[in-house]
Enzyme design. Structure first.
Site, PDB file in Angstrom:
ATOM      1  N   GLU A 181      44.871  24.005  25.567  1.00 31.30           N
ATOM      2  CA  GLU A 181      45.971  24.154  26.479  1.00 31.30           C
ATOM      3  C   GLU A 181      46.909  25.396  26.112  1.00 31.30           C
ATOM      4  OE1 GLU A 181      48.596  24.370  23.956  1.00 31.30           O
ATOM      5  OE2 GLU A 181      46.645  24.041  22.704  1.00 31.30           O
ATOM      6  N   GLU A 324      44.536  26.869  22.913  1.00 31.57           N
ATOM      7  CA  GLU A 324      43.750  27.451  24.036  1.00 31.57           C
ATOM      8  C   GLU A 324      42.407  26.678  24.113  1.00 31.57           C
ATOM      9  OE1 GLU A 324      43.233  31.580  23.794  1.00 31.57           O
ATOM     10  OE2 GLU A 324      45.220  31.919  23.888  1.00 31.57           O
TER      11      GLU A 324
END
Lengths: 358, 358
Positions: A181, A324
């Site tokens: 994310e 991420e």
């Protein structure tokens, strides 16, 4: 579709674990001496119900979303960084690009809740095509300190978007998924979810995110406590929790995990924010746990409480706190190592090596 | 040559660590958020004194040796398994073959002290050529319960063989080395070395090796205590320790590490037995520590005491206890990940991403 997916999620079958164990115990090594690598292989066999699974197509979904609560000054970075980082992902310059490439995995960046328009800008710039998907449900959450981050309907749509992705990419032959994310401010809703769903005090599950100062941490804890007080999320209703104090990318991650479990595919859960999504999925459908691999022990305070609640043991402990999907990419390399051992090592008989004496 | 190598080993230069830190802090991520990956990159820059190092040629040395003390019944496997496993390595069927291939590293099996002839048999079978080296110093150690495992001269020759390998492969352009070993009975001398060089009681640094029963563990502890009592190794003289209660492969590993340090190359130290070799190297030349990466936290009791003595923090914790270099192969993937982050990520400026607010 949402309820149907939940119905499809079943625990893994122990007879497949046993079949895997039998093969592992015949390989040219002392029994159990490859530790968790053997566990990974066993779990992959049980998840896929295939005694010789393959992991040739690997994919990491990096869900991007913005957070209204960022206006409370809970992050070290301004909100526009979410959008800027999406372009960094598409240009291949971010941590996740490098580590996914190292792990031989594809990265898809999913705009599920960035506050500005990305798709149009993206198309104009003509970069990274095929690595970007627009599944936009909201243009950022609302500031949860003053009311729900999003509506229940929006929360369900975020989860559904994740489920859809899982089905779509399972259909394309991907064999293992990972979550990631990007969203400035998103450790704040993640800590809020951790507090509500694990029952721990806010201060115990709230950390410094991207690197805020002690003073800002106090503000962050206060903002989370306020958000819970104002919204009164119901701990027995994960959708209520997600909508009131969550975020779009957290919902997308929860959905991806549920979709993976429904399709009997392994899913690697990255760090703190991803685990908040995993906890929502677990509370909606506890058997999703059998399909999850926890990538790493995040440096973010509160991660451990969520992992304990789900019952997961992280694979790596490298003090990562980037998100991420970076930890998930690295963990994929370890899971794959376990599978290769299982598939490729010689047995005692094949290698004419003597077994244990006596 | 041996003393000359020791003289060449210098601590790494902090100015290179700082140069690496400067670049790392400009990459598109919160500072320090890639945790130990950043540490690996810093250390590689400092070790090589190159601000853009490469790790394109990686090699794992699996040193094989036999142990006279195996006749005391300290292992779950018969001694002939050492030789059988060498052939398994050369045929590509062992754990180290699979994991080295996964990590993109070459494996060289070094006969430094197997009790039977390997080279001749190997040449006849025509397998794995180029992956086998004969550096035979002894045909197995003597039973250390009744006297020294080998002579001081033999111990020095084992170390020298390791140094020679480091120089030879550095000359061939290899950029990172890893240690591994195979030798039935070799956790016994490793625990003996751990006890003598860390000062801990034998029972605290002796574990179940390949998987012996509780009863056998008691015997093993007694054998190690006897060996120390009979030989009286001098803790201030690492060569004395290696010769009296060590083994050929442990000496080879110590030498490889010293050679790597002298050539300013990183060396990944596998698990328990490799760390016994690393401890010998450290006691001979403490600055070797700057060049070592500890691959993983071995499941073998006593490993931690040695790591603490050297001052190393293991990279992985996957409950491995196989040896061969398997943990080192996996750790190489993490070290390489750190370097790739450092070399390939975009800076804030390149990616037009805003930095920290305020």
């Amino acid at each position: 579709m949402f309820q149907e997916t939940i119905k499809r999620i079943r625990p893994v079958a122990p007879e497949f674990t046993e079949k895997a164990r039998e093969r592992l115990d015949n390989l040219t090594k002392p029994q159990g001496s490859l530790g968790r690598l053997e566990e990974f292989a066993e779990r992959l066999v049980a998840i896929t119900e295939d005694t010789l699974p393959v992991l040739d197509k690997k994919i990491i979904f990096t869900f991007a979303g913005d957070h209204g609560v960022a206006e409370e000054g809970v992050s070290a970075y301004p909100s526009e960084v979410t959008r800027q980082m999406v372009f960094n992902f598409l240009n291949g310059g971010a941590g996740i690009n490098i580590l996914a490439c190292h792990a031989g995995a594809k990265v898809v960046v999913v705009d599920i809740g960035v506050k500005s328009e990305i798709a149009g800008a993206f198309i104009n710039e003509q970069v990274g095509k095929g690595n970007f998907l627009s599944k936009k449900i909201i243009f950022g959450t609302k500031n949860m300190r003053h009311g729900p981050a999003m509506s229940k309907n929006e929360a369900v749509k975020c989860i559904q978007a994740g489920i859809d992705l899982a089905y779509e990419y399972a259909g394309q032959g991907y064999k293992i998924f990972a979550t990631g994310e990007m969203g400035i401010g998103n450790t704040t809703p993640s800590s809020a979810i951790a507090a509500v769903l694990t029952g721990r005090p806010v201060s115990e599950v709230t950390g410094k995110g991207t690197g805020i100062e002690d003073e800002t941490l106090k503000i962050k804890i206060g903002v989370i406590a306020d958000s819970i007080r104002v919204n009164k999320p119901d701990p027995s209703d994960p959708i209520d929790v997600l909508s009131k104090i969550g975020g779009a990318e957290i919902g997308g991650i929860a959905g991806l995990i549920m979709g993976a479990a429904a399709r009997r595919l392994p899913v690697v859960v990255d760090g703190f924010i991803s685990t908040a999504g995993a906890l929502i999925a677990y509370c909606l459908a506890p058997d999703t746990k059998d399909y999850m691999f926890s990538a790493h022990n995040s440096a973010e305070r509160g991660h451990k409480a969520m992992l304990e609640k789900i019952g997961l043991q992280p694979i790596l402990d490298l003090h990562l706190r980037l998100g991420e999907g970076t930890g998930a990419a690295l963990a994929m390399l370890m899971i794959e190592a376990g599978l290769k051992i299982y598939r490729e090592m010689a047995t005692f008989e094949e290698a004419a090596v003597s077994g244990k004496s006596g």
